[in-house]
Scaffold this motif. Structure first.
Motif, PDB file in Angstrom:
ATOM      1  N   ASP A  49     -17.500  10.701 -44.902  1.00 25.41           N
ATOM      2  CA  ASP A  49     -17.471   9.454 -45.991  1.00 25.41           C
ATOM      3  C   ASP A  49     -15.859   9.380 -46.305  1.00 25.41           C
ATOM      4  O   ASP A  49     -15.360   9.968 -46.274  1.00 25.41           O
ATOM      5  CB  ASP A  49     -18.238  10.095 -47.132  1.00 25.41           C
ATOM      6  CG  ASP A  49     -18.494   9.133 -48.262  1.00 25.41           C
ATOM      7  OD1 ASP A  49     -18.384   7.773 -47.630  1.00 25.41           O
ATOM      8  OD2 ASP A  49     -18.656   9.425 -49.221  1.00 25.41           O
ATOM      9  N   THR A  50     -15.673   7.963 -46.375  1.00 26.27           N
ATOM     10  CA  THR A  50     -14.367   7.457 -46.315  1.00 26.27           C
ATOM     11  C   THR A  50     -14.281   6.605 -47.835  1.00 26.27           C
ATOM     12  O   THR A  50     -15.177   5.862 -48.334  1.00 26.27           O
ATOM     13  CB  THR A  50     -13.824   6.647 -45.461  1.00 26.27           C
ATOM     14  OG1 THR A  50     -14.695   5.700 -45.342  1.00 26.27           O
ATOM     15  CG2 THR A  50     -13.878   7.409 -44.010  1.00 26.27           C
ATOM     16  N   LEU A  51     -13.165   6.314 -48.432  1.00 27.20           N
ATOM     17  CA  LEU A  51     -12.832   5.507 -49.418  1.00 27.20           C
ATOM     18  C   LEU A  51     -12.260   4.148 -48.912  1.00 27.20           C
ATOM     19  O   LEU A  51     -12.062   4.102 -47.764  1.00 27.20           O
ATOM     20  CB  LEU A  51     -11.802   6.222 -50.447  1.00 27.20           C
ATOM     21  CG  LEU A  51     -12.238   7.641 -51.213  1.00 27.20           C
ATOM     22  CD1 LEU A  51     -11.094   8.323 -51.572  1.00 27.20           C
ATOM     23  CD2 LEU A  51     -13.394   7.167 -52.019  1.00 27.20           C
ATOM     24  N   LYS A  52     -11.741   3.271 -49.754  1.00 31.35           N
ATOM     25  CA  LYS A  52     -11.270   1.907 -49.374  1.00 31.35           C
ATOM     26  C   LYS A  52      -9.957   2.115 -48.402  1.00 31.35           C
ATOM     27  O   LYS A  52      -9.662   1.059 -47.748  1.00 31.35           O
ATOM     28  CB  LYS A  52     -11.273   1.003 -50.599  1.00 31.35           C
ATOM     29  CG  LYS A  52     -10.132   1.486 -51.483  1.00 31.35           C
ATOM     30  CD  LYS A  52     -10.126   0.540 -52.691  1.00 31.35           C
ATOM     31  CE  LYS A  52      -8.940   0.909 -53.714  1.00 31.35           C
ATOM     32  NZ  LYS A  52      -9.039   0.009 -54.906  1.00 31.35           N
ATOM     33  N   SER A  53      -9.229   3.033 -48.678  1.00 31.55           N
ATOM     34  CA  SER A  53      -8.078   2.945 -47.813  1.00 31.55           C
ATOM     35  C   SER A  53      -8.290   3.707 -46.320  1.00 31.55           C
ATOM     36  O   SER A  53      -7.597   3.769 -45.697  1.00 31.55           O
ATOM     37  CB  SER A  53      -7.063   4.279 -48.767  1.00 31.55           C
ATOM     38  OG  SER A  53      -7.603   5.553 -48.528  1.00 31.55           O
ATOM     39  N   GLY A  54      -9.433   4.143 -46.223  1.00 35.34           N
ATOM     40  CA  GLY A  54      -9.979   4.755 -44.930  1.00 35.34           C
ATOM     41  C   GLY A  54      -9.728   6.302 -44.939  1.00 35.34           C
ATOM     42  O   GLY A  54      -9.953   6.951 -43.983  1.00 35.34           O
ATOM     43  N   THR A  55      -9.325   6.966 -46.156  1.00 37.22           N
ATOM     44  CA  THR A  55      -9.204   8.204 -46.000  1.00 37.22           C
ATOM     45  C   THR A  55     -10.568   8.952 -46.480  1.00 37.22           C
ATOM     46  O   THR A  55     -11.229   8.547 -47.108  1.00 37.22           O
ATOM     47  CB  THR A  55      -8.050   8.627 -47.364  1.00 37.22           C
ATOM     48  OG1 THR A  55      -8.654   8.187 -48.710  1.00 37.22           O
ATOM     49  CG2 THR A  55      -6.551   8.098 -47.023  1.00 37.22           C
ATOM     50  N   SER A  56     -10.619  10.356 -46.339  1.00 35.95           N
ATOM     51  CA  SER A  56     -11.612  11.021 -46.568  1.00 35.95           C
ATOM     52  C   SER A  56     -11.951  11.382 -48.028  1.00 35.95           C
ATOM     53  O   SER A  56     -11.058  11.579 -48.678  1.00 35.95           O
ATOM     54  CB  SER A  56     -11.525  12.391 -46.105  1.00 35.95           C
ATOM     55  OG  SER A  56     -12.483  13.522 -46.439  1.00 35.95           O
ATOM     56  N   ARG A  57     -13.044  10.718 -48.480  1.00 39.24           N
ATOM     57  CA  ARG A  57     -13.808  11.257 -49.794  1.00 39.24           C
ATOM     58  C   ARG A  57     -13.402  12.407 -50.175  1.00 39.24           C
ATOM     59  O   ARG A  57     -13.187  13.181 -51.132  1.00 39.24           O
ATOM     60  CB  ARG A  57     -14.882  10.540 -49.953  1.00 39.24           C
ATOM     61  CG  ARG A  57     -15.483  10.813 -51.396  1.00 39.24           C
ATOM     62  CD  ARG A  57     -16.817   9.939 -51.766  1.00 39.24           C
ATOM     63  NE  ARG A  57     -16.787   8.851 -51.246  1.00 39.24           N
ATOM     64  CZ  ARG A  57     -16.641   7.858 -52.196  1.00 39.24           C
ATOM     65  NH1 ARG A  57     -15.969   8.024 -53.459  1.00 39.24           N
ATOM     66  NH2 ARG A  57     -16.792   6.342 -51.463  1.00 39.24           N
ATOM     67  N   PHE A  58     -13.910  13.471 -49.235  1.00 37.52           N
ATOM     68  CA  PHE A  58     -14.235  14.817 -49.367  1.00 37.52           C
ATOM     69  C   PHE A  58     -12.441  15.444 -49.543  1.00 37.52           C
ATOM     70  O   PHE A  58     -12.007  16.191 -50.415  1.00 37.52           O
ATOM     71  CB  PHE A  58     -14.529  15.597 -48.197  1.00 37.52           C
ATOM     72  CG  PHE A  58     -14.491  17.210 -48.070  1.00 37.52           C
ATOM     73  CD1 PHE A  58     -14.709  17.978 -48.957  1.00 37.52           C
ATOM     74  CD2 PHE A  58     -13.665  17.706 -47.110  1.00 37.52           C
ATOM     75  CE1 PHE A  58     -14.570  19.462 -48.871  1.00 37.52           C
ATOM     76  CE2 PHE A  58     -13.485  18.945 -46.831  1.00 37.52           C
ATOM     77  CZ  PHE A  58     -13.903  19.863 -47.779  1.00 37.52           C
ATOM     78  N   HIS A  59     -11.777  14.933 -48.603  1.00 41.61           N
ATOM     79  CA  HIS A  59     -10.323  15.484 -48.908  1.00 41.61           C
ATOM     80  C   HIS A  59      -9.724  14.977 -50.137  1.00 41.61           C
ATOM     81  O   HIS A  59      -8.909  15.707 -50.797  1.00 41.61           O
ATOM     82  CB  HIS A  59      -9.462  14.828 -47.792  1.00 41.61           C
ATOM     83  CG  HIS A  59      -9.387  15.458 -46.432  1.00 41.61           C
ATOM     84  ND1 HIS A  59      -9.216  15.103 -45.196  1.00 41.61           N
ATOM     85  CD2 HIS A  59     -10.621  16.536 -46.016  1.00 41.61           C
ATOM     86  CE1 HIS A  59      -9.690  15.956 -44.434  1.00 41.61           C
ATOM     87  NE2 HIS A  59     -10.399  16.552 -44.650  1.00 41.61           N
ATOM     88  N   ASN A  60      -9.739  13.767 -50.711  1.00 46.93           N
ATOM     89  CA  ASN A  60      -9.512  13.234 -51.795  1.00 46.93           C
ATOM     90  C   ASN A  60      -9.906  14.018 -52.787  1.00 46.93           C
ATOM     91  O   ASN A  60      -9.064  14.076 -53.803  1.00 46.93           O
ATOM     92  CB  ASN A  60      -9.907  11.510 -51.943  1.00 46.93           C
ATOM     93  CG  ASN A  60      -9.307  10.963 -53.273  1.00 46.93           C
ATOM     94  OD1 ASN A  60      -8.207  10.551 -53.414  1.00 46.93           O
ATOM     95  ND2 ASN A  60     -10.226  10.836 -54.190  1.00 46.93           N
ATOM     96  N   GLN A  61     -11.223  14.328 -52.932  1.00 46.59           N
ATOM     97  CA  GLN A  61     -11.825  15.214 -54.145  1.00 46.59           C
ATOM     98  C   GLN A  61     -11.142  16.445 -54.147  1.00 46.59           C
ATOM     99  O   GLN A  61     -10.836  16.767 -55.308  1.00 46.59           O
ATOM    100  CB  GLN A  61     -13.290  14.815 -53.959  1.00 46.59           C
ATOM    101  CG  GLN A  61     -13.934  13.533 -54.267  1.00 46.59           C
ATOM    102  CD  GLN A  61     -15.574  13.790 -54.272  1.00 46.59           C
ATOM    103  OE1 GLN A  61     -16.118  14.944 -53.713  1.00 46.59           O
ATOM    104  NE2 GLN A  61     -16.160  12.748 -54.710  1.00 46.59           N
ATOM    105  N   VAL A  62     -11.095  16.935 -52.961  1.00 52.42           N
ATOM    106  CA  VAL A  62     -10.525  18.488 -53.054  1.00 52.42           C
ATOM    107  C   VAL A  62      -8.924  18.123 -53.589  1.00 52.42           C
ATOM    108  O   VAL A  62      -8.465  19.207 -54.436  1.00 52.42           O
ATOM    109  CB  VAL A  62     -10.388  19.241 -51.760  1.00 52.42           C
ATOM    110  CG1 VAL A  62      -9.724  20.371 -51.685  1.00 52.42           C
ATOM    111  CG2 VAL A  62     -11.992  19.196 -51.302  1.00 52.42           C
ATOM    112  N   ALA A  63      -8.241  17.182 -53.116  1.00 54.18           N
ATOM    113  CA  ALA A  63      -6.797  16.697 -53.634  1.00 54.18           C
ATOM    114  C   ALA A  63      -6.981  16.804 -55.271  1.00 54.18           C
ATOM    115  O   ALA A  63      -6.060  17.290 -55.990  1.00 54.18           O
ATOM    116  CB  ALA A  63      -6.345  15.784 -52.976  1.00 54.18           C
ATOM    117  N   TRP A  64      -7.717  15.964 -55.744  1.00 51.91           N
ATOM    118  CA  TRP A  64      -7.917  15.969 -57.222  1.00 51.91           C
ATOM    119  C   TRP A  64      -8.176  17.406 -57.967  1.00 51.91           C
ATOM    120  O   TRP A  64      -7.745  17.792 -58.954  1.00 51.91           O
ATOM    121  CB  TRP A  64      -9.016  14.902 -57.683  1.00 51.91           C
ATOM    122  CG  TRP A  64      -8.406  13.506 -57.645  1.00 51.91           C
ATOM    123  CD1 TRP A  64      -8.675  12.384 -56.975  1.00 51.91           C
ATOM    124  CD2 TRP A  64      -7.727  13.179 -58.568  1.00 51.91           C
ATOM    125  NE1 TRP A  64      -8.164  11.482 -57.337  1.00 51.91           N
ATOM    126  CE2 TRP A  64      -7.352  11.672 -58.456  1.00 51.91           C
ATOM    127  CE3 TRP A  64      -7.063  13.722 -60.021  1.00 51.91           C
ATOM    128  CZ2 TRP A  64      -6.573  11.113 -59.586  1.00 51.91           C
ATOM    129  CZ3 TRP A  64      -6.178  12.981 -60.737  1.00 51.91           C
ATOM    130  CH2 TRP A  64      -5.895  11.530 -60.459  1.00 51.91           C
TER     131      TRP A  64
END
Length: 292
Positions: A49-64
């Protein structure tokens, strides 16, 4: 985004601490993501699953999740690319309820900080159960958007310049559909005695259009016997199956450069971007000096 999903990243607080303990109390981000995925047996529908930047939603949430744990003193705040548990973090056990308490505490702290700084403005960005969707700056999104706006040939040319600035020699674009999906070649010199022939492929994709496992496999087949290394560069990201295929044992490794890593490469060599320094106040640091 539905209200209930605004702070769903808090579900990674506990798994993030567990992953770091499994890794010996510290690890690189990619190691942490992979360990969480392995520990929880996460399905590809979550990992792809990705966000509008094309980055992984999972990676983004773990980073938060990592950012909130840093604020709460459970992780070290080092900016050197390694995530490390503090003494408090090594002994912490975080339930879902505790995770939400940490989240609400720091939402309130930042809301108060912003209120003091700009009393005349309403703070909608940090209301309870809400957080900015992507842990990336507008500048990063601008660069990704700019790269996606290029023509396919233009993207290949700018990748050629990026590789040259990153230390590759004899970089050229091969072009043509008859070349087995190879967009270019170059040489990476490790030292005066060792160098590698490298083939690369450029995929100027929009958000949601991920590079698949089959595409990685086809690229590897095209490079066998022609080069020691292969690189796939995209403005989007890769499916989890594609990442596994790129690192499959017994097969030539294919380096994968997604939109996040691509931006880092442009910034590292300062190609097409202008460097500037911006400093934001860290409320967590000053809170301990408010009393006494």
């Amino acid at each position: 985004m539905a209200r209930k999903s605004k702070a769903e990243f808090t579900k990674w607080f506990g798994p993030l601490l567990d992953a770091l303990r499994d890794l010996g109390d510290s690890g690189r981000p990619r190691e942490v993501y992979d360990r969480i995925a392995k520990n929880l047996n996460l399905p590809d529908r979550i990992l792809d699953d990705t966000l509008k930047s094309g980055t992984s939603r999972f990676h983004n949430q773990v980073a938060w999740a990592r950012q909130y744990l840093v604020w709460d003193g459970l992780l070290d705040s080092s900016k050197h690319g390694t995530w490390t548990l503090t003494e408090k973090g090594r002994n912490a056990s975080i339930s879902e309820e505790t995770a939400h308490e940490i989240f609400r505490k720091w939402v309130a702290i930042h809301a108060e900080s912003r209120k003091q700084k700009r009393a005349e403005e309403t703070n909608d960005a940090l209301q309870e159960e809400s957080f900015p969707e992507e842990l990336v700056s507008e500048e990063i999104l601008d660069l990704i958007s700019t790269l996606r706006s290029l023509s396919p040939v233009g993207f290949e040319k700018v990748c050629r310049e990026l590789l040259r600035e990153s230390g590759f020699a004899n970089v050229e674009i091969t072009g043509g559909s008859a070349d087995g999906g190879i967009d270019g070649r170059g040489t990476l010199e490790i030292n005066p005695f060792v160098s590698f022939k490298v083939l690369f492929q450029c995929k100027r994709y929009a958000k949601g259009n991920l590079v698949s496992r089959a595409q990685v496999g086809d690229f590897r087949n095209a490079m066998i016997g022609r080069a020691e290394k292969g690189i796939i560069i995209t403005t989007s990201s890769f499916t989890n199956a594609a990442i596994q295929e790129a690192n499959r044992e017994g097969a030539p490794q294919v380096e994968l450069v997604d939109s996040v890593k691509l931006v880092e490469m442009f910034e590292r060599v300062e190609l097409g971007v202008k460097k500037r320094s911006v400093f934001d106040v860290d409320p967590a640091y000053f809170d301990r000096f408010k009393i006494g």
